[in-house]
Design an enzyme around this catalytic site. Structure first.
Site, PDB file in Angstrom:
ATOM      1  N   HIS A  98     -20.869 -19.986  20.145  1.00 32.16           N
ATOM      2  CA  HIS A  98     -20.083 -18.753  20.346  1.00 32.16           C
ATOM      3  C   HIS A  98     -19.493 -18.285  19.023  1.00 32.16           C
ATOM      4  CE1 HIS A  98     -17.494 -22.252  21.096  1.00 32.16           C
ATOM      5  NE2 HIS A  98     -16.514 -21.548  20.538  1.00 32.16           N
ATOM      6  N   HIS A 100     -16.425 -16.149  17.457  1.00 32.78           N
ATOM      7  CA  HIS A 100     -15.096 -15.593  17.735  1.00 32.78           C
ATOM      8  C   HIS A 100     -14.944 -14.268  16.986  1.00 32.78           C
ATOM      9  CE1 HIS A 100     -13.050 -19.303  19.350  1.00 32.78           C
ATOM     10  NE2 HIS A 100     -14.010 -19.904  18.676  1.00 32.78           N
TER      11      HIS A 100
HETATM   12  P1  5GP Z   1     -14.007 -23.343  20.038  1.00 36.31           P
HETATM   13  O1  5GP Z   1     -12.752 -24.151  19.873  1.00 36.31           O
HETATM   14  O2  5GP Z   1     -15.080 -24.157  20.725  1.00 36.31           O
HETATM   15  O3  5GP Z   1     -14.484 -22.672  18.802  1.00 36.31           O
HETATM   16  O4  5GP Z   1     -13.613 -22.142  21.011  1.00 36.31           O
HETATM   17  C1  5GP Z   1     -13.648 -22.226  22.388  1.00 36.31           C
HETATM   18  C2  5GP Z   1     -12.809 -21.088  22.904  1.00 36.31           C
HETATM   19  O5  5GP Z   1     -13.068 -20.953  24.294  1.00 36.31           O
HETATM   20  C3  5GP Z   1     -11.304 -21.299  22.740  1.00 36.31           C
HETATM   21  O6  5GP Z   1     -10.764 -20.280  21.909  1.00 36.31           O
HETATM   22  C4  5GP Z   1     -10.778 -21.240  24.162  1.00 36.31           C
HETATM   23  O7  5GP Z   1      -9.543 -20.556  24.282  1.00 36.31           O
HETATM   24  C5  5GP Z   1     -11.882 -20.539  24.916  1.00 36.31           C
HETATM   25  N1  5GP Z   1     -11.982 -20.934  26.306  1.00 36.31           N
HETATM   26  C6  5GP Z   1     -11.922 -22.200  26.798  1.00 36.31           C
HETATM   27  N2  5GP Z   1     -12.088 -22.179  28.143  1.00 36.31           N
HETATM   28  C7  5GP Z   1     -12.256 -20.882  28.501  1.00 36.31           C
HETATM   29  C8  5GP Z   1     -12.467 -20.236  29.751  1.00 36.31           C
HETATM   30  O8  5GP Z   1     -12.547 -20.839  30.827  1.00 36.31           O
HETATM   31  N3  5GP Z   1     -12.599 -18.876  29.730  1.00 36.31           N
HETATM   32  C9  5GP Z   1     -12.521 -18.162  28.559  1.00 36.31           C
HETATM   33  N4  5GP Z   1     -12.647 -16.848  28.654  1.00 36.31           N
HETATM   34  N5  5GP Z   1     -12.320 -18.741  27.357  1.00 36.31           N
HETATM   35  C10 5GP Z   1     -12.189 -20.085  27.332  1.00 36.31           C
END
Ligand code: 5GP
Ligand code: ZN
Length: 135
Positions: A98, A100
């Site tokens: 993903h 951001h």
């Molecule tokens: P990472 O830390 O893997 O780069 O980002 C994962 C992102 O997914 C985090 O910013 C977190 O807030 C978001 N996230 C986690 N669970 C969910 C969810 O159930 N729904 C949505 N919309 N975002 C989520």
């Protein structure tokens, strides 16, 4: 992938607030935003991170991230940070690739990385190592 949170979002098993969708990608609001409008751009197909995502699909994700950034700016943001965490040590918590897209409005709690100095020949040694793997 059955147990993957973002695959469940793609399949509609878990609700999400979508802002954009096409045949290959989905963009929805992060549940814990840096600022309102913080959006995640994902491939609909499961790939763990940038390394596993095919180049063409990654290109499509980047274009969607730009499209979302343009829209967020037009909606009132003053700037955009774009980031991708790859690997647990880099802060990745959901192991479905993903990007951001994070709106910036001026005063907020977002902080960027702090740069450090290279020692001696370290900079040239590091570059040599990277170049040798690339070539
Ligand atoms: P990472 O830390 O893997 O780069 O980002 C994962 C992102 O997914 C985090 O910013 C977190 O807030 C978001 N996230 C986690 N669970 C969910 C969810 O159930 N729904 C949505 N919309 N975002 C989520
Ligand atoms: Zn997945």
């Amino acid at each position: 992938m059955e147990s993957c949170l973002f695959c469940k979002i793609v399949n509609g098993e878990i609700p999400s607030t979508k802002v954009y969708e096409d045949a290959d990608t989905l963009a929805f609001l992060d549940i814990k935003p840096v600022n309102p409008g913080h959006t995640l751009v994902i491939p609909k197909k499961h790939f763990t991170n940038i390394h596993e995502t095919p180049d063409e699909l990654l290109g499509k994700m980047a274009i969607v991230a730009k499209k979302i950034s343009d829209a967020i700016l037009k909606s009132g943001a003053k700037g955009i940070n774009i980031g991708m965490n790859n690997g647990a040590i880099a802060g990745q918590s959901v192991f479905h690739a993903h990007i951001h897209v994070m709106p910036r409005y001026g005063k907020d709690s977002f902080s960027l990385w702090v740069g450090k100095e290279y020692d001696g020949n370290e900079r040239e040694e590091v570059a040599k190592k990277i170049r040798s793997v690339l070539n």
